[in-house]
Structures are given as C-alpha cells and as structure tokens.
Design a protein around this motif. Structure first.
Motif, PDB file in Angstrom:
ATOM      1  N   VAL A  42      50.255  43.976  32.858  1.00 23.12           N
ATOM      2  CA  VAL A  42      50.533  43.433  34.187  1.00 23.12           C
ATOM      3  C   VAL A  42      50.599  44.540  35.228  1.00 23.12           C
ATOM      4  CG1 VAL A  42      52.139  42.062  35.572  1.00 23.12           C
ATOM      5  CG2 VAL A  42      51.649  41.389  33.215  1.00 23.12           C
ATOM      6  N   TRP A  45      47.021  45.635  35.961  1.00 24.77           N
ATOM      7  CA  TRP A  45      46.317  44.639  36.773  1.00 24.77           C
ATOM      8  C   TRP A  45      46.811  44.670  38.213  1.00 24.77           C
ATOM      9  CZ3 TRP A  45      47.348  40.198  32.807  1.00 24.77           C
ATOM     10  CH2 TRP A  45      46.496  40.349  31.715  1.00 24.77           C
ATOM     11  N   HIS A  46      48.128  44.777  38.386  1.00 27.79           N
ATOM     12  CA  HIS A  46      48.680  44.799  39.741  1.00 27.79           C
ATOM     13  C   HIS A  46      48.226  46.040  40.491  1.00 27.79           C
ATOM     14  CE1 HIS A  46      51.892  45.312  42.838  1.00 27.79           C
ATOM     15  NE2 HIS A  46      51.457  44.093  43.088  1.00 27.79           N
ATOM     16  N   LEU A  53      46.336  39.407  42.560  1.00 30.24           N
ATOM     17  CA  LEU A  53      46.832  39.005  41.243  1.00 30.24           C
ATOM     18  C   LEU A  53      47.804  37.826  41.322  1.00 30.24           C
ATOM     19  CD1 LEU A  53      46.918  39.657  38.181  1.00 30.24           C
ATOM     20  CD2 LEU A  53      48.847  41.161  38.679  1.00 30.24           C
ATOM     21  N   LEU A  54      48.574  37.745  42.381  1.00 28.58           N
ATOM     22  CA  LEU A  54      49.639  36.753  42.514  1.00 28.58           C
ATOM     23  C   LEU A  54      49.106  35.458  43.127  1.00 28.58           C
ATOM     24  CD1 LEU A  54      52.657  36.740  41.875  1.00 28.58           C
ATOM     25  CD2 LEU A  54      53.069  37.506  44.193  1.00 28.58           C
ATOM     26  N   ASN A  55      49.331  34.338  42.431  1.00 29.97           N
ATOM     27  CA  ASN A  55      48.871  33.036  42.897  1.00 29.97           C
ATOM     28  C   ASN A  55      49.973  32.352  43.691  1.00 29.97           C
ATOM     29  OD1 ASN A  55      47.794  30.533  43.319  1.00 29.97           O
ATOM     30  ND2 ASN A  55      47.488  30.035  41.179  1.00 29.97           N
ATOM     31  N   ILE A  80      56.304  38.157  37.030  1.00 31.89           N
ATOM     32  CA  ILE A  80      55.092  37.685  36.359  1.00 31.89           C
ATOM     33  C   ILE A  80      55.308  37.637  34.848  1.00 31.89           C
ATOM     34  CG2 ILE A  80      52.723  38.326  35.742  1.00 31.89           C
ATOM     35  CD1 ILE A  80      52.370  39.238  38.664  1.00 31.89           C
ATOM     36  N   ILE A  87      50.119  34.398  37.783  1.00 30.18           N
ATOM     37  CA  ILE A  87      48.856  35.131  37.873  1.00 30.18           C
ATOM     38  C   ILE A  87      47.762  34.157  38.283  1.00 30.18           C
ATOM     39  CG2 ILE A  87      47.076  36.348  36.546  1.00 30.18           C
ATOM     40  CD1 ILE A  87      49.303  37.502  34.830  1.00 30.18           C
ATOM     41  N   LYS A  88      46.959  34.573  39.232  1.00 29.40           N
ATOM     42  CA  LYS A  88      45.822  33.751  39.641  1.00 29.40           C
ATOM     43  C   LYS A  88      44.869  33.659  38.456  1.00 29.40           C
ATOM     44  CE  LYS A  88      42.504  32.983  43.241  1.00 29.40           C
ATOM     45  NZ  LYS A  88      42.003  33.398  44.537  1.00 29.40           N
ATOM     46  N   ARG A  89      44.459  32.442  38.129  1.00 27.88           N
ATOM     47  CA  ARG A  89      43.650  32.207  36.941  1.00 27.88           C
ATOM     48  C   ARG A  89      42.230  31.800  37.294  1.00 27.88           C
ATOM     49  NH1 ARG A  89      48.444  29.399  36.372  1.00 27.88           N
ATOM     50  NH2 ARG A  89      47.390  27.465  36.802  1.00 27.88           N
ATOM     51  N   LEU A  91      41.886  35.327  34.757  1.00 33.98           N
ATOM     52  CA  LEU A  91      41.707  36.759  34.951  1.00 33.98           C
ATOM     53  C   LEU A  91      40.705  37.192  33.888  1.00 33.98           C
ATOM     54  CD1 LEU A  91      44.333  39.441  35.638  1.00 33.98           C
ATOM     55  CD2 LEU A  91      42.557  39.849  33.962  1.00 33.98           C
ATOM     56  N   VAL A 100      39.936  38.079  39.352  1.00 32.67           N
ATOM     57  CA  VAL A 100      40.739  36.863  39.230  1.00 32.67           C
ATOM     58  C   VAL A 100      40.017  35.718  39.917  1.00 32.67           C
ATOM     59  CG1 VAL A 100      42.991  37.965  38.981  1.00 32.67           C
ATOM     60  CG2 VAL A 100      42.112  37.488  41.261  1.00 32.67           C
TER      61      VAL A 100
END
Length: 112
Positions: A42, A45-46, A53-55, A80, A87-89, A91, A100
């Motif tokens: 995580v 990715w961030h 990354l954040l939904n 997260i 997480i925005k899906r 990924l 993402v």
C-alpha cells in the motif's frame, strides 16, 4: 506477471478480467478481502499513484467520519489496510507499471 487487485464482486473488476481474458493477457487475481494487503504494498502504491489510489466515490469512503477522512488525506495507508475497499478498483500491477480503474483504451495501450 500481471496481477489484478480488487474484490470479486466489483463490476469494474469483472470488466477488467473479461478484457484481459479476451485479449489473452495472463494475470493472477488478488482479492483484497481474501488475500489481504501489506503495508509495503500500500505504501508503494500510494507513493507511485498518489491521490488516484483512494476511491472517494466508494460506499466505504462515504461511511467514514470526518476525522477518518482527514486522517486519510494526511496518510491513507493505515486506513486503507483496515478498509481495503478504499482503493480505487481494479489496481493492475504489471511488474513495471501500476494503474487504477479500468478503461479499455488504457489497457489496450499498455498491452499492445
């Protein structure tokens, strides 16, 4: 090896899986809820994807308190890890690139 991260009942994840299969792109599926995530994943990715990354449209995000949202803005990793559906899906991790969401044209460009 390509890895698609998400949750099995997400419609967007299903669309990405269908596209990958139709275009004969080998991949493994990693379900956040079943297979879990690590702090290292995580954080990486961030660092790479940043705010994308954040939904913020997810049901999970909408259910957070204002304090939790403020915490996520500062450093979302712990939140997260506790709530992977933030997480925005999906990924997609190709080993050399991460993205993402799912858009056919972006996948086509990535796998041409």
């Amino acid at each position: 090896m390509n890895t698609l991260f998400g949750i099995k009942n997400c419609d967007t994840v299903k669309k990405a899986q269908t596209w990958l299969k139709q275009h004969e792109v080998a991949y493994t599926f990693h379900d956040f809820r079943i297979d879990g995530l690590t702090d290292t994943q995580v954080r990486g990715w961030h660092k790479e994807l940043g705010d994308a990354l954040l939904n913020r449209r997810s049901t999970t995000w909408k259910q957070l308190t204002d304090a939790q949202k403020a915490e996520a803005e500062a450093d979302p990793v712990a939140l997260i890890l506790a709530n992977p559906t933030l997480i925005k899906r999906p990924l997609l991790d190709t080993g050399t690139a991460r993205m993402v969401g799912f858009k056919q044209d972006q996948y086509a460009q990535l796998f041409r």
